[in-house]
Motif scaffolding. Structure first.
Motif, short mmCIF file in Angstrom:
data_model
loop_
_atom_site.label_atom_id
_atom_site.label_comp_id
_atom_site.label_asym_id
_atom_site.label_seq_id
_atom_site.Cartn_x
_atom_site.Cartn_y
_atom_site.Cartn_z
N ASP A 1 0.82 -1.20 0.00
CA ASP A 1 0.00 0.00 0.00
C ASP A 1 0.86 1.26 0.00
O ASP A 1 0.45 2.30 -0.53
N SER A 2 2.07 1.16 0.56
CA SER A 2 2.94 2.33 0.64
C SER A 2 3.41 2.80 -0.73
O SER A 2 3.87 3.94 -0.88
N ASP A 3 3.30 1.93 -1.74
CA ASP A 3 3.74 2.31 -3.08
C ASP A 3 2.96 3.50 -3.62
O ASP A 3 3.50 4.30 -4.39
N GLU A 4 1.71 3.63 -3.25
CA GLU A 4 0.89 4.73 -3.74
C GLU A 4 1.50 6.07 -3.37
O GLU A 4 1.52 7.00 -4.19
N ALA A 5 2.05 6.17 -2.17
CA ALA A 5 2.69 7.42 -1.74
C ALA A 5 3.94 7.71 -2.58
O ALA A 5 4.24 8.87 -2.87
N ILE A 6 4.64 6.66 -2.99
CA ILE A 6 5.83 6.83 -3.84
C ILE A 6 5.44 7.40 -5.19
O ILE A 6 6.04 8.36 -5.69
N TYR A 7 4.40 6.81 -5.79
CA TYR A 7 3.93 7.31 -7.09
C TYR A 7 3.44 8.74 -7.00
O TYR A 7 3.72 9.56 -7.88
N MET A 8 2.72 9.06 -5.95
CA MET A 8 2.19 10.41 -5.80
C MET A 8 3.30 11.44 -5.62
O MET A 8 3.24 12.54 -6.17
N ARG A 9 4.33 11.08 -4.84
CA ARG A 9 5.46 12.00 -4.65
C ARG A 9 6.21 12.19 -5.97
O ARG A 9 6.57 13.31 -6.34
#
Length: 350
Positions: A12-20
């Motif tokens: 789930d933490s990958d979403e934050a990577i893509y957004m950043r």
């Protein structure tokens, strides 16, 4: 500059990577990311200032065009003109995947990424990280390989970090890439389809879809001074490690004898020698490093190992590299194209 290094872990933490990463791209920054071929160094393709930062970060000549990465075939209509049935057929068969196409561009595509040409190079990557990044950022991403210009292309995040840490805004890490050499480039902007850079997709595969396909003679040489190249990698020395690379070609037994002779000579001078060989011959050499490129019958393995080998020689501070030639029936043609460029277009025939 402090470079953000973020690892994709399918959580789930990958979403934050893509957004950043998307935020950085939309604000004019640079993000390195994996594709199925090599790691790319991305910027907003339609932002002249952002795309110019790629050239500065890589030390790349400004007449060397960039490739625009898209996530959906429908995006072709937004960037190019003259889309015909031939172009649609190629997209249907080979996209998403390791294929870049040269097409006539629309006015919205800035000259800063095309070298001033009226054409643009476009690719739709199949790697899920690249595709997700394009879709989530909602922009088109201009992205050459994420290395210092002229150096071996990066197939692992550690290669990108070596070249780009402290220079760009963010590196998305997801090892490793599948293919290991850059995409095939075909020019479809004119009547005759012309391969400008060999890759995973071969001439024979194209001809099943298009009929006769031609190969640009510049693939084995350099574009003349004063001529603007239509595709990345056509004009300049590329892919070179710090060591001097030498390709040795001829009968197998003669090549082995010659490489061993050259190795002894260089080692007697106190120099470190690396050898690139197929699995079948790896025990026949003695050097500081003998790098097994995979079976001579496994061109895909040769491709995956090529840039890893050249980077490894740098890591081990090798002075001279001697390489066998490799098969060129399929993706091996791309391996030899890159290897010849790394060797400065010199082959020793024995």
């Amino acid at each position: 500059m402090d470079t953000i290094i973020a690892k994709i872990q399918n959580k789930d933490s990958d979403e934050a990577i893509y957004m950043r990463a998307a935020q950085i791209l939309k604000s004019g920054g640079l993000v390195a990311f994996p594709t199925e071929t090599v790691y790319g160094l991305g910027a907003n393709a339609l932002d002249k200032t952002a795309s110019s930062k790629i050239y500065a970060a890589k030390g790349r000549p400004s007449d060397n065009p960039l490739i625009v990465h898209i996530a959906d075939i429908a995006d072709l209509e937004k960037l190019t003109v003259g889309i015909d049935e031939r172009i649609k057929k190629v997209a249907d068969v080979f996209w998403p995947g390791p294929l870049t196409r040269i097409l006539k561009k629309k006015q919205c595509v800035p000259d800063t990424i095309t070298g001033g040409l009226d054409t643009v190079a476009i690719r739709m990557p199949s790697h899920f990280v690249a595709a997700n990044l394009i879709r989530k950022s909602k922009i088109f991403i201009a992205a050459p390989s994420a290395n210092i210009s002229g150096r071996p292309s990066p197939t692992r995040a550690k290669h990108v970090i070596e070249d780009m840490n402290g220079i760009i805004d963010m590196i998305i890490e997801y090892d490793e890439v599948d293919i290991g050499v850059e995409s095939t480039i075909i020019d479809l902007s004119a009547d005759k389809p012309m391969i400008l850079r060999p890759g995973y997709i071969t001439k024979a595969q194209f001809e099943q879809v298009l009929g006769e396909v031609f190969i640009d003679p510049a693939i084995q040489g350099n574009v003349a001074n004063g001529v603007v190249p239509k595709a990345p990698g056509m004009k300049y020395k590329h892919y070179a490690p710090k060591a001097k690379v030498n390709i040795v070609d001829g009968k197998d037994s003669d090549v082995i004898a010659a490489i061993n002779h050259f190795t002894r000579d260089k080692q007697s001078e106190g120099l470190k020698v690396g050898i690139m060989t197929c699995s079948e011959n790896r025990t026949k050499y003695k050097a500081d490093i003998v790098f097994d490129m995979g079976s001579r019958y496994d061109e895909a393995s040769n491709a995956r190992n090529l840039f890893e080998a050249l980077r490894f020689f740098d890591e081990k501070k090798i002075d001279y590299v001697y390489s066998e030639s490799f098969s060129t029936n399929n993706v091996g043609a791309a391996v030899m194209n890159r290897l010849i460029k790394a060797a400065g277009h010199t082959i020793l025939y024995v």
